[in-house]
Design an enzyme around this catalytic site. Structure first.
Site, mmCIF file in Angstrom:
data_model
loop_
_atom_site.group_PDB
_atom_site.id
_atom_site.type_symbol
_atom_site.label_atom_id
_atom_site.label_comp_id
_atom_site.label_asym_id
_atom_site.label_seq_id
_atom_site.Cartn_x
_atom_site.Cartn_y
_atom_site.Cartn_z
ATOM 1 N N THR A 187 0.879 -1.120 0.046
ATOM 2 C CA THR A 187 0.065 0.094 -0.012
ATOM 3 C C THR A 187 0.913 1.072 -0.016
ATOM 4 O O THR A 187 2.059 1.465 0.717
ATOM 5 C CB THR A 187 -0.878 -0.044 1.339
ATOM 6 O OG1 THR A 187 0.005 0.000 2.281
ATOM 7 C CG2 THR A 187 -2.137 -1.149 1.174
ATOM 8 N N GLN A 190 -2.820 6.630 2.326
ATOM 9 C CA GLN A 190 -4.018 6.196 3.093
ATOM 10 C C GLN A 190 -5.125 5.857 2.097
ATOM 11 O O GLN A 190 -5.308 6.689 1.041
ATOM 12 C CB GLN A 190 -4.250 7.539 4.043
ATOM 13 C CG GLN A 190 -5.560 7.607 4.457
ATOM 14 C CD GLN A 190 -5.950 8.982 5.180
ATOM 15 O OE1 GLN A 190 -4.891 9.548 5.754
ATOM 16 N NE2 GLN A 190 -7.206 9.429 5.156
ATOM 17 N N ASN A 191 -5.787 5.021 2.503
ATOM 18 C CA ASN A 191 -7.151 4.568 1.887
ATOM 19 C C ASN A 191 -6.588 3.876 0.565
ATOM 20 O O ASN A 191 -7.598 3.716 -0.487
ATOM 21 C CB ASN A 191 -8.024 5.669 1.511
ATOM 22 C CG ASN A 191 -8.867 6.059 2.870
ATOM 23 O OD1 ASN A 191 -9.146 4.984 3.494
ATOM 24 N ND2 ASN A 191 -9.284 7.431 2.998
ATOM 25 N N ASP A 214 -4.163 -2.761 12.687
ATOM 26 C CA ASP A 214 -5.685 -3.090 12.655
ATOM 27 C C ASP A 214 -6.277 -2.126 11.504
ATOM 28 O O ASP A 214 -7.469 -2.110 11.120
ATOM 29 C CB ASP A 214 -6.435 -2.798 13.832
ATOM 30 C CG ASP A 214 -5.965 -3.988 14.676
ATOM 31 O OD1 ASP A 214 -6.348 -5.230 14.709
ATOM 32 O OD2 ASP A 214 -5.314 -3.667 15.623
ATOM 33 N N GLY A 215 -5.588 -0.834 11.598
ATOM 34 C CA GLY A 215 -6.105 0.256 10.534
ATOM 35 C C GLY A 215 -6.406 -0.345 9.130
ATOM 36 O O GLY A 215 -7.298 0.039 8.408
ATOM 37 N N GLY A 244 1.820 -4.403 12.621
ATOM 38 C CA GLY A 244 1.717 -2.979 13.501
ATOM 39 C C GLY A 244 2.095 -3.041 14.598
ATOM 40 O O GLY A 244 2.728 -3.776 15.283
ATOM 41 N N GLY A 246 -0.272 -2.315 17.434
ATOM 42 C CA GLY A 246 -1.375 -2.789 18.414
ATOM 43 C C GLY A 246 -1.797 -4.355 18.083
ATOM 44 O O GLY A 246 -1.812 -5.008 18.902
ATOM 45 N N ASP A 530 -12.093 1.165 15.475
ATOM 46 C CA ASP A 530 -10.944 0.551 15.285
ATOM 47 C C ASP A 530 -9.394 1.045 15.119
ATOM 48 O O ASP A 530 -8.726 0.702 14.495
ATOM 49 C CB ASP A 530 -11.223 -0.223 13.814
ATOM 50 C CG ASP A 530 -12.279 -1.091 13.745
ATOM 51 O OD1 ASP A 530 -13.075 -1.206 15.089
ATOM 52 O OD2 ASP A 530 -12.818 -1.504 12.709
ATOM 53 N N GLY A 531 -9.498 1.933 16.290
ATOM 54 C CA GLY A 531 -8.185 2.657 16.369
ATOM 55 C C GLY A 531 -7.949 3.981 15.592
ATOM 56 O O GLY A 531 -6.857 4.498 15.533
#
Length: 553
Positions: A187, A190-191, A214-215, A244, A246, A530-531
């Site tokens: 990736t 973002q998104n 988790d993001g 990650g 978390g 979800d953080g």
């Protein structure tokens, strides 16, 4: 070959026995016996007390047959790959560790005949291992299927920025051993994952796997729910590989497998093993409505107050890994805040018995057999720009409203076949009062409100000890004002072992609910889903049992 009717019904026929040599020393010979659930290896020796090793096939991810590198070698080889629990080095407890068992087949001077025999063994071991998937006590799976085409999304900037290196070091080899073809996508912004899965031809994939925190999974789930074919899209099995800081869902998935606690690379190895085994179960999702009328879908948590503050504020420490949350907790404890707000919820009156699924152990007709010869698996690498940063989503301005969602058992929808939307039948409009059947919390001063639907909030935070991925509950925790800093710290320390509910703290309240509403009164604060930070304001949520599917065992 010996046959047994019960073994024939299970897909593996009889007992297979052979004698083979060591791959490095022809003088060492072994008798190898394959049964329905085990592979037994015994060294052939004239001395008494021969060493025997028994491997459980539920720990086997794959087996391959191949010719040796020397063209003059008439022998063939087969290697089985196991990940059994073994005692940790230099510490207490056990963890999954890789064990490779390799044998040389040299029955005759014909290389082809030897290769065929090696292939027969490799195929039999794979077939038997596929019937011996791990089980959780009292739980059966809706489906047992090894993913054969996997899209793996990696965020190279997650955690300490080591996700790609961890994949290469630990997961790449496991997938090769298990003969699981995959495409690796890095990736870039973002998104990116959200946009990709929203447009992807999902018929090309049997699973979508996230190697990140988790993001990134939050992006993937909401991207799937934004598709026109959401009904099929959300049924695509989802996998998680911790990359990650978390790693809450990864820790939860590991916990659901009833395995001993694991962290860091051991947790990654456990999740990689479950991916290779390919057991698929249900995953609850929660529909969340924000004050802007935007709807999000959540798989982990909704937080306000102390937990949300620590999660978002500790972003500056993400380079240190999971310890960022401890650092953030200590900082926030020093300047502990109290928030004013209104909380209401629809409690679960009776705890339903867990619904058991059915096991489908055979591969669908469309699933090809995995190749027995060593071959290069199709792997696409889409590189990322080294100058691009991957930030968390701290706003919702770029998110599209959800207009279509999945129809599952017990889920209400409305609209025609192309425009059906999920009906949150338990939720009134945010501008309407909650129904009389709801409980309105009298207190208005809170230190934190946390709604969680998985067992873990982080690798070392066992927040909802009784939670399961598909239990149909929102596990609601809130802490009221008046709690001292030492008492709050004790709660979070106890959460490492899941014993915080036994602390007898009068300020801690725990409820199982189906829906909730939170209306902040304090003008400033943080709400996270979800953080990921979302807009601050009134928010409400409802659980939808079994909306998605998750790879876990």
């Amino acid at each position: 070959m010996e046959t047994d009717p019960s073994q024939r019904r299970n897909g593996f026929v009889g007992t297979l026995y052979g004698e083979f040599t060591d791959t490095l020393n022809d003088r060492l010979r072994y008798s190898v016996s394959l049964k329905e659930s085990s592979l037994t290896i015994q060294r052939i020796s004239s001395s008494p007390g021969r060493t025997k090793v028994v491997f459980n096939l539920s720990d086997c991810v794959g087996c391959r047959a191949y010719r040796g590198p020397d063209s003059a070698d008439v022998g063939a080889y087969f290697t089985a790959y196991f990940y059994p629990f073994k005692r940790r080095w230099m510490s207490a407890g056990v963890a999954r560790q890789r064990v490779e068992q390799c044998f040389r087949v040299a029955l005759v001077q014909d290389p082809l005949v030897n290769l065929q025999e090696a292939e027969r063994w490799a195929h039999a071991i794979r077939d038997a291992a596929g019937q011996q998937a791990p089980r959780r006590d009292g739980v059966t799976y809706m489906e047992v299927r090894r993913p054969r085409r996997v899209m793996i999304l990696v965020n190279p900037h997650s955690g300490r920025g080591q996700a790609l290196q961890l994949f290469t070091a630990h997961i790449e080899g496991m997938l090769t051993e298990a003969a699981v073809p995959y495409s690796l996508i890095i990736t870039e912004h973002q998104n990116h994952a959200r946009e990709l899965v929203r447009k992807a031809d999902l018929s090309q994939w049997d699973a979508l796997v996230i190697m990140s925190g988790d993001g990134l999974l939050f992006e993937v789930i909401n991207g799937l729910m934004e598709r026109e074919d959401w009904q099929e899209a959300i049924q695509t099995p989802l996998g998680i590989l911790p990359g990650g800081s978390g790693n809450a869902l990864a820790a939860s998935v590991h916990h659901y497998s009833q395995s001993p606690p694991a962290w860091n690379e051991e947790l990654l190895l456990s999740c990689g093993f479950m991916l290779c085994k390919g057991l698929v179960g249900s995953l609850d999702l929660v529909s969340i409505h924000l004050s802007s009328q935007q709807r999000l879908f959540s798989f982990l948590s909704l937080a306000w107050g102390f937990v949300a503050d620590v999660d978002i504020e500790s972003e500056k420490y993400r380079h240190v890994g999971a310890i960022r949350f401890l650092m953030g907790t200590l900082v926030r404890l020093y300047s502990l805040k109290v928030y004013q707000g209104k909380l209401a919820y629809l409690a679960v009156k009776e705890t339903p018995k867990p619904q058991k699924g059915t096991i489908t152990a055979s591969h669908p007709p469309s699933t090809p057999q995995h190749p027995s010869l060593c071959s290069s698996l199709p792997c696409q690498l889409i590189p990322t720009s080294p100058n691009q940063n991957h930030h968390r989503n701290h706003s919702t301005t770029n998110s599209n409203p959800i207009t279509s969602v999945i129809t599952t058992k017990g889920t209400e929808t409305q609209g025609d076949a192309k425009t059906k939307t999920l009906v949150d039948s338990l939720l009134p409009g945010l501008d309407q009062p909650v129904p009389e059947s709801w409980t309105v919390v009298k207190e208005e001063d809170f230190v934190l409100v946390l709604a969680i639907y998985q067992s873990h909030l982080a690798e070392d935070l066992w927040t909802a000890p009784g939670a399961m991925a598909d239990d149909g509950f929102i596990h609601l925790f809130y802490v009221t004002a008046g709690i001292s800093r030492p008492a709050l710290l004790r709660l979070f320390l106890a959460m490492e072992k899941g014993s915080h509910l036994a602390c007898g703290c009068p300020h801690l309240v725990y409820k199982k609910v189906k829906a909730l509403r939170l209306e902040p009164i304090s003008p400033q604060g943080v709400i996270s889903v979800d953080g990921e930070m979302v807009e601050y304001g009134p928010v409400q949520a409802q659980i939808h049992p079994g909306l998605a599917r998750l790879i876990y065992g």
